[in-house]
Write a protein that holds these residues in place. Structure first.
Motif, short mmCIF file in Angstrom:
data_model
loop_
_atom_site.label_atom_id
_atom_site.label_comp_id
_atom_site.label_asym_id
_atom_site.label_seq_id
_atom_site.Cartn_x
_atom_site.Cartn_y
_atom_site.Cartn_z
N PHE A 88 69.99 19.43 47.93
CA PHE A 88 69.25 20.16 47.22
C PHE A 88 67.70 20.16 48.09
O PHE A 88 67.50 21.12 48.34
CB PHE A 88 68.96 19.91 45.70
N LEU A 89 67.29 18.85 48.45
CA LEU A 89 66.25 18.92 49.14
C LEU A 89 66.17 19.58 50.55
O LEU A 89 65.41 20.02 51.03
CB LEU A 89 65.70 17.64 49.29
N ALA A 90 67.60 19.19 51.24
CA ALA A 90 67.78 20.23 52.54
C ALA A 90 67.77 21.59 52.33
O ALA A 90 66.94 22.34 53.19
CB ALA A 90 69.00 19.49 52.81
N ARG A 91 68.32 22.16 51.34
CA ARG A 91 68.24 23.67 51.15
C ARG A 91 66.83 24.13 50.86
O ARG A 91 66.62 25.17 51.44
CB ARG A 91 69.08 23.87 50.08
N LYS A 92 65.99 23.15 49.93
CA LYS A 92 64.77 23.53 49.81
C LYS A 92 63.88 23.64 50.84
O LYS A 92 63.11 24.56 51.27
CB LYS A 92 64.16 22.57 48.93
N GLU A 93 63.99 22.61 51.76
CA GLU A 93 63.29 22.47 53.13
C GLU A 93 63.60 23.72 53.98
O GLU A 93 62.80 23.99 54.75
CB GLU A 93 63.53 20.96 53.72
N ARG A 94 65.17 23.96 54.18
CA ARG A 94 65.31 24.95 55.02
C ARG A 94 64.98 26.42 54.44
O ARG A 94 64.31 27.19 55.28
CB ARG A 94 66.91 25.18 54.99
N LYS A 95 64.98 26.63 53.32
CA LYS A 95 64.24 27.85 52.63
C LYS A 95 62.79 27.96 52.97
O LYS A 95 62.22 29.04 53.39
CB LYS A 95 64.60 27.97 51.32
N LYS A 96 62.09 26.88 52.91
CA LYS A 96 60.65 26.72 53.13
C LYS A 96 60.41 27.31 54.56
O LYS A 96 59.48 28.04 54.92
CB LYS A 96 60.06 25.46 52.91
N GLN A 98 62.43 28.80 56.69
CA GLN A 98 62.68 30.27 56.82
C GLN A 98 61.83 31.27 56.44
O GLN A 98 61.28 32.26 57.06
CB GLN A 98 64.23 30.68 56.14
N ASP A 99 61.21 30.93 55.02
CA ASP A 99 60.07 31.72 54.53
C ASP A 99 58.77 31.54 55.50
O ASP A 99 58.06 32.89 55.69
CB ASP A 99 59.74 31.19 53.17
N GLY A 100 58.37 30.52 56.13
CA GLY A 100 57.30 30.43 56.95
C GLY A 100 57.54 31.14 58.05
O GLY A 100 56.53 31.72 58.68
N ALA A 101 58.82 31.06 58.83
CA ALA A 101 59.02 31.75 60.02
C ALA A 101 59.07 33.35 59.81
O ALA A 101 58.29 34.01 60.54
CB ALA A 101 60.37 31.43 60.52
#
Length: 251
Positions: free
Chosen positions: A229-237, A239-242
């Motif tokens: 869950f934390l890995a998905r959250k960090e990945r989404k963060k 992606q949104d930043g990019a």
């Protein structure tokens, strides 16, 4: 002998500490040179630290003790002795408190380490139990009366709807207990397979596989679910930043 015309009382006591070998014994002043030659080689970090603490306490205590000795000379012996004992207790209280606090911290650290080790062993045990399992969410539960009928319907669902081959299928069950207050909630369907190869095949090597609108995933323990869950959250963060950064670059 202490000679007040040559050195102070504090320096005299400090000199004794330089020749201290262990917490229970002192060398006599006439053996300074002998001790200096032998103790420096066998001296330990712990002894030096303890000597430094006691030396600091004596430096705090000596001025007060000198005043008390002056009072003795003036005649009030009993009162002065009581005062001297009280002053020494006050000086050592600080070091005693620090020792107690250090011991409490050490014991607390041991408790934390013990809890972490227990948690790690529990997680490892859970992983081993679940390593041949698959998990499918939001599968409607049977309305039939007996648990045997429930399992038969779930097994049929695994073989026909999820397309799990019979040679790879061992059994299935629902995780947790039914909640009458949540009629729309379906318990996770846990599928036990024959081996890890089957788990990797039907879960797309842990990435998840969609079959007939249902996602087949690994049966993870709580610790692994939280990590993912934390890995998905960090990945989404990221992606949104990019995406935001690339949007700002557009003319």
């Amino acid at each position: 002998m202490f000679d007040s015309t040559r050195i102070t009382w504090g320096d005299y006591l400090g000199g004794l500490l330089e020749n201290w070998l262990c917490p229970d014994c002192f060398k006599s002043p006439h053996s300074y040179k002998e001790v200096a030659l032998t103790s420096s080689e066998n001296d330990s970090v712990e002894n030096r630290a303890v000597r430094a603490i006691i030396k600091e306490e004596l430096q705090l205590f000596v001025p007060k003790l000198t005043n008390s000795l002056n009072d003795v000379i003036n005649g009030n012996t009993e009162k002065t002795v009581n005062k001297a004992v009280q002053l020494y207790s006050e000086v050592t209280a600080k070091s005693q408190k620090k020792v107690i606090e250090d011991l409490s911290t050490s014991q607390a650290s041991e408790n934390v380490i013990s809890k972490v080790q227990t948690k790690m062993h529990t997680d490892a045990y859970e992983r081993n139990l679940r390593k041949h399992n698959l998990c499918v969410l939001r599968v409607p539960e049977s309305k039939k009366a007996t648990s045997k009928e429930h399992q038969e319907e779930d097994a049929k669902f695994c073989l026909e709807t999820l397309k799990i081959e019979k040679k790879d299928f061992i059994s299935c069950h629902r995780a947790g207990k039914p909640d009458p207050q949540k009629p729309d909630y379906f318990r996770p369907l846990i599928i036990k397979t024959a081996d890890e190869e089957s788990v990797n095949y039907y879960s797309n090597h842990g990435k998840g596989w969609k079959e007939s609108s249902y996602w087949i995933n690994l049966d993870l323990c709580r610790a692994d679910r939280e990590i993912r869950f934390l890995a998905r959250k960090e990945r989404k963060k990221r992606q949104d930043g990019a995406a935001k950064k690339s949007g700002l670059k557009k003319p």
